[in-house]
Design a protein around this motif. Structure first.
Motif, PDB file in Angstrom:
ATOM      1  N   PHE A  31      55.252  91.870  67.412  1.00 49.02           N
ATOM      2  CA  PHE A  31      54.777  92.230  66.175  1.00 49.02           C
ATOM      3  C   PHE A  31      55.326  91.141  64.964  1.00 49.02           C
ATOM      4  CE2 PHE A  31      56.204  94.000  62.054  1.00 49.02           C
ATOM      5  CZ  PHE A  31      54.987  94.349  61.483  1.00 49.02           C
ATOM      6  N   LEU A  32      56.518  90.781  65.015  1.00 50.30           N
ATOM      7  CA  LEU A  32      57.141  89.658  64.428  1.00 50.30           C
ATOM      8  C   LEU A  32      56.225  88.564  64.513  1.00 50.30           C
ATOM      9  CD1 LEU A  32      60.927  90.603  64.323  1.00 50.30           C
ATOM     10  CD2 LEU A  32      59.308  91.034  62.665  1.00 50.30           C
ATOM     11  N   VAL A  33      56.082  87.957  65.437  1.00 54.01           N
ATOM     12  CA  VAL A  33      55.271  86.727  65.805  1.00 54.01           C
ATOM     13  C   VAL A  33      53.974  86.690  65.330  1.00 54.01           C
ATOM     14  CG1 VAL A  33      54.440  85.225  67.857  1.00 54.01           C
ATOM     15  CG2 VAL A  33      56.816  86.236  67.824  1.00 54.01           C
ATOM     16  N   LEU A  34      53.069  87.940  65.535  1.00 54.62           N
ATOM     17  CA  LEU A  34      52.095  87.958  65.024  1.00 54.62           C
ATOM     18  C   LEU A  34      51.986  87.947  63.696  1.00 54.62           C
ATOM     19  CD1 LEU A  34      50.473  90.257  67.636  1.00 54.62           C
ATOM     20  CD2 LEU A  34      50.095  87.774  67.692  1.00 54.62           C
ATOM     21  N   LEU A  35      52.899  88.568  63.003  1.00 48.05           N
ATOM     22  CA  LEU A  35      53.129  88.733  61.468  1.00 48.05           C
ATOM     23  C   LEU A  35      53.032  87.335  60.787  1.00 48.05           C
ATOM     24  CD1 LEU A  35      53.116  90.371  59.052  1.00 48.05           C
ATOM     25  CD2 LEU A  35      55.790  90.638  59.206  1.00 48.05           C
ATOM     26  N   ILE A  36      54.043  86.581  61.351  1.00 46.68           N
ATOM     27  CA  ILE A  36      54.452  85.237  61.016  1.00 46.68           C
ATOM     28  C   ILE A  36      53.217  84.235  60.962  1.00 46.68           C
ATOM     29  CG2 ILE A  36      55.694  83.044  61.304  1.00 46.68           C
ATOM     30  CD1 ILE A  36      58.047  84.965  62.491  1.00 46.68           C
ATOM     31  N   ILE A  37      52.352  84.612  62.354  1.00 48.63           N
ATOM     32  CA  ILE A  37      51.229  83.767  62.489  1.00 48.63           C
ATOM     33  C   ILE A  37      50.065  83.799  61.472  1.00 48.63           C
ATOM     34  CG2 ILE A  37      49.182  83.255  63.891  1.00 48.63           C
ATOM     35  CD1 ILE A  37      51.103  83.663  66.348  1.00 48.63           C
ATOM     36  N   TYR A  38      49.912  85.408  61.077  1.00 49.96           N
ATOM     37  CA  TYR A  38      49.110  85.743  60.091  1.00 49.96           C
ATOM     38  C   TYR A  38      49.448  85.221  58.591  1.00 49.96           C
ATOM     39  CZ  TYR A  38      46.100  88.864  57.220  1.00 49.96           C
ATOM     40  OH  TYR A  38      45.150  89.408  56.245  1.00 49.96           O
ATOM     41  N   MET A  39      50.672  85.311  58.271  1.00 43.86           N
ATOM     42  CA  MET A  39      51.262  84.685  57.270  1.00 43.86           C
ATOM     43  C   MET A  39      50.703  83.305  56.873  1.00 43.86           C
ATOM     44  SD  MET A  39      54.821  86.726  56.651  1.00 43.86           S
ATOM     45  CE  MET A  39      55.421  85.883  55.331  1.00 43.86           C
ATOM     46  N   ILE A  40      50.965  82.457  58.029  1.00 48.01           N
ATOM     47  CA  ILE A  40      50.617  81.083  58.293  1.00 48.01           C
ATOM     48  C   ILE A  40      49.284  80.993  58.077  1.00 48.01           C
ATOM     49  CG2 ILE A  40      50.552  78.922  59.360  1.00 48.01           C
ATOM     50  CD1 ILE A  40      53.261  80.070  60.766  1.00 48.01           C
ATOM     51  N   ILE A  41      48.417  81.852  58.628  1.00 48.36           N
ATOM     52  CA  ILE A  41      46.966  81.830  58.343  1.00 48.36           C
ATOM     53  C   ILE A  41      46.632  82.013  56.728  1.00 48.36           C
ATOM     54  CG2 ILE A  41      44.879  82.862  58.632  1.00 48.36           C
ATOM     55  CD1 ILE A  41      45.709  83.453  61.453  1.00 48.36           C
ATOM     56  N   ILE A  42      47.069  83.045  56.119  1.00 51.97           N
ATOM     57  CA  ILE A  42      46.796  83.167  54.731  1.00 51.97           C
ATOM     58  C   ILE A  42      47.249  81.903  53.865  1.00 51.97           C
ATOM     59  CG2 ILE A  42      47.281  84.588  52.901  1.00 51.97           C
ATOM     60  CD1 ILE A  42      47.713  86.921  54.770  1.00 51.97           C
ATOM     61  N   MET A  43      48.306  81.542  54.217  1.00 48.02           N
ATOM     62  CA  MET A  43      49.156  80.378  53.159  1.00 48.02           C
ATOM     63  C   MET A  43      48.258  79.069  53.551  1.00 48.02           C
ATOM     64  SD  MET A  43      53.443  80.914  53.127  1.00 48.02           S
ATOM     65  CE  MET A  43      53.366  80.916  54.956  1.00 48.02           C
ATOM     66  N   GLY A  44      48.029  78.881  54.756  1.00 51.40           N
ATOM     67  CA  GLY A  44      47.356  77.471  55.236  1.00 51.40           C
ATOM     68  C   GLY A  44      46.045  77.577  54.587  1.00 51.40           C
ATOM     69  N   ASN A  45      45.252  78.649  54.738  1.00 49.63           N
ATOM     70  CA  ASN A  45      43.772  78.572  54.316  1.00 49.63           C
ATOM     71  C   ASN A  45      43.692  78.916  52.737  1.00 49.63           C
ATOM     72  OD1 ASN A  45      41.838  78.444  56.919  1.00 49.63           O
ATOM     73  ND2 ASN A  45      43.478  79.985  57.528  1.00 49.63           N
TER      74      ASN A  45
END
Length: 315
Positions: A31-45
């Motif tokens: 859950f923590l790993v996928l949450l971090i990835i999703y936050m990176i997706i939002i910030m990056g895009n």
């Protein structure tokens, strides 16, 4: 008997997304790993969309398409990820029938759009490298808008067809989906009616999309490679290959995983293997796309620096 079957069909009003089957400790870590990835997706895009929109030096066809690519990455990851993350914290892991169909519809729409948009971006590279004198005419703003709109139209048609066939499925009290989102393959598996036609339609449309877009990409890169090899300057060749390298990396990431899942009718891969592959095109690809283009593109890096410096100076 028919009345009994109809009664059973109507009983399935929600599905249970089984998600990732791991021990509780690993569930928390995942859950923590996928949450971090999703936050990176939002910030990056969001950063890519903001930088390209605000910087006047990036108002070119390439960056117009790149902004739309970031928008699609943001959209189709958001269709899947919030519900998936919520299910880690919810023991029931339920999703309503209508929400499931909506999730499938929009996911199919955005992924199909991205496939066509990547082929359009390849054609843009082909025009810029192989026909630089005609490029302003071939890739005018009007043409760029038409190409993007065309990708949305094809995506919408594909999504409507698949969703329509999915609506014809019936589920005889079986409502457990061995996946973390409502994918057509798992819906077909639990249906209590014959899904042969659905699977053939899925295969044919997926094959047509992949073959059409891949042909455009391969033919365009064939001409691009031929043109680049004629450039006398080593530095010029390196710069051109660097620009193309970013796009090739993005194409391979998306097409490789999508082809693995959808281009084989009645795929025999295990559910866990399908989930891992699905993570790549729903999370990893949207996360890496802005990183690939920003790290390998000097114009984007300079635009980010100008935007950050402008904010710091205003403070």
């Amino acid at each position: 008997m028919r009345r009994e079957l109809n009664r059973n069909y109507s009983e399935v009003t929600e599905f249970i997304l089984l998600g990732f089957r791991t021990v509780p400790k690993l569930q928390i870590l995942l859950f923590l790993v996928l949450l971090i990835i999703y936050m990176i997706i939002i910030m990056g895009n969001v950063t890519m969309i903001t930088v390209i929109t605000m910087d006047s030096r990036l108002q070119m066809p390439m960056y117009f398409f790149l902004r739309n690519l970031s928008y699609l990455d943001l959209c189709y990851s958001t269709v899947i990820t919030p519900k998936m993350l919520a299910n880690f914290l919810n023991n029931e892991k339920k999703i309503s029938y209508n929400s499931c169909l909506a999730q499938f519809f929009f996911f199919t729409l955005f992924v199909t759009n991205e496939c066509f948009l990547l082929s359009v971006m390849t054609f843009d590279l082909f025009s810029a490298i192989c026909s630089p004198l005609l490029y302003p005419v071939q890739m005018s703003h009007k043409v760029c808008v038409q190409l993007v709109n065309g990708s949305y139209i094809f995506g919408f048609i594909n999504s409507v067809v698949h969703t329509g066939f999915t609506l014809s499925l019936h589920f005889c009290q079986e409502n457990q989906l061995d996946h973390f989102f409502c994918d057509v393959s798992v819906l077909n598996k639990i249906s209590c009616v014959d899904t042969f036609v659905n699977e053939i339609v899925l295969f044919i449309l997926s094959a047509l999309i992949i073959i059409t877009t891949t042909t455009v990409i391969l033919v365009s890169y064939g001409y691009i490679l031929s043109t680049v090899l004629k450039i006398p300057s080593t530095q010029g060749r390196r710069k051109t290959f660097s620009t193309c390298g970013s796009h090739i990396a993005v194409v391979c990431l998306l097409y490789g995983t999508v082809f693995f899942i959808y281009a084989e009718p009645g795929a025999t891969s295990s559910p866990e293997q399908s989930k891992i592959v699905a993570v790549f095109y729903t999370l990893i690809t949207p996360m890496l796309n802005p990183l690939i283009y920003s790290l390998r593109n000097r114009d984007v890096k300079d635009a980010v620096k100008r935007l950050l410096c402008g904010k710091w100076s205003s403070w």
